[in-house]
Design a protein around this motif. Sequence first.
Motif, mmCIF file in Angstrom:
data_model
loop_
_atom_site.group_PDB
_atom_site.id
_atom_site.type_symbol
_atom_site.label_atom_id
_atom_site.label_comp_id
_atom_site.label_asym_id
_atom_site.label_seq_id
_atom_site.Cartn_x
_atom_site.Cartn_y
_atom_site.Cartn_z
ATOM 1 N N GLU A 141 48.245 -10.868 -32.665
ATOM 2 C CA GLU A 141 49.476 -11.473 -33.938
ATOM 3 C C GLU A 141 48.569 -10.437 -34.654
ATOM 4 O O GLU A 141 50.196 -9.877 -34.928
ATOM 5 C CB GLU A 141 47.972 -12.610 -34.542
ATOM 6 N N ASN A 142 47.988 -9.664 -35.056
ATOM 7 C CA ASN A 142 48.369 -8.230 -35.684
ATOM 8 C C ASN A 142 49.368 -7.578 -35.659
ATOM 9 O O ASN A 142 50.046 -6.927 -35.827
ATOM 10 C CB ASN A 142 47.228 -7.740 -35.938
ATOM 11 N N LEU A 143 49.533 -7.066 -33.513
ATOM 12 C CA LEU A 143 49.826 -6.081 -33.445
ATOM 13 C C LEU A 143 51.474 -6.610 -33.686
ATOM 14 O O LEU A 143 52.434 -5.789 -34.181
ATOM 15 C CB LEU A 143 50.003 -6.032 -32.235
ATOM 16 N N MET A 144 51.275 -7.763 -33.309
ATOM 17 C CA MET A 144 53.429 -8.801 -33.457
ATOM 18 C C MET A 144 53.677 -8.773 -35.112
ATOM 19 O O MET A 144 54.527 -8.563 -35.181
ATOM 20 C CB MET A 144 53.344 -9.820 -33.076
ATOM 21 N N ASP A 145 52.059 -8.822 -35.453
ATOM 22 C CA ASP A 145 53.450 -8.559 -36.789
ATOM 23 C C ASP A 145 53.368 -7.008 -37.729
ATOM 24 O O ASP A 145 54.004 -7.099 -38.284
ATOM 25 C CB ASP A 145 51.618 -8.825 -37.955
ATOM 26 N N LEU A 146 52.205 -6.483 -37.090
ATOM 27 C CA LEU A 146 52.620 -5.097 -37.542
ATOM 28 C C LEU A 146 54.309 -4.318 -37.292
ATOM 29 O O LEU A 146 55.175 -3.285 -37.504
ATOM 30 C CB LEU A 146 51.672 -3.648 -36.736
#
Length: 194
Positions: free
Chosen positions: A36-41
């Motif tokens: 999720e963090n990777l997609m958000d980043l």
Amino acid sequence: MLKYDYGKRIKAMINREVGLEKREVSISKLSHKYHENLMDLEARFHDQNARYDKIKNRIKKETEECNEIQKTIDDWKKRISEMQNEAQRCVAEAIHNRQQLIQQLDEIHALKLATNTYINLHALPERIQGVFVQETEVHRGWHPFCFKPLSHTPEEVRQIIWGNSENAVAYSEAWERLVFRSVREMLLQSTKGS
């Protein structure tokens, strides 16, 4: 006792399996959170990259406009400089011409006094009009004259103005140089321009 050992072993295996499941669940949660963090980043990176491209394109456009404005300013500075140089040249030429005219008028005045010939400068260049005062021991004679400059040769002009006067030969060349030639040139230029 054997039963007990099997029970312990089974319990330990179940406990290990439960521990492994808990670890798997926590790893799965961590992996999900990481993704999720990777997609958000990645989304933020794409947004920032798009904004960066817009800013870069705007900077490029503004730089081009600034260069065009600077070129226009440089062109205007060059034109203004050329105009100033031309104006200075014209002023210098006008001063030079005025000084020549003053010198010519001074010479004409001295020539008037020396020859007793007076020319109406307001009648120039259309016609040469004036009077020649001939002084003799007995009397003063006034000889008025008026003629068109292009219709007579210098010799005819001399005869019209001074007749057979002694001063005519001495000063007619100076009159020709100072007045009559420049009047004829002015008339010729005005007729060519028409």
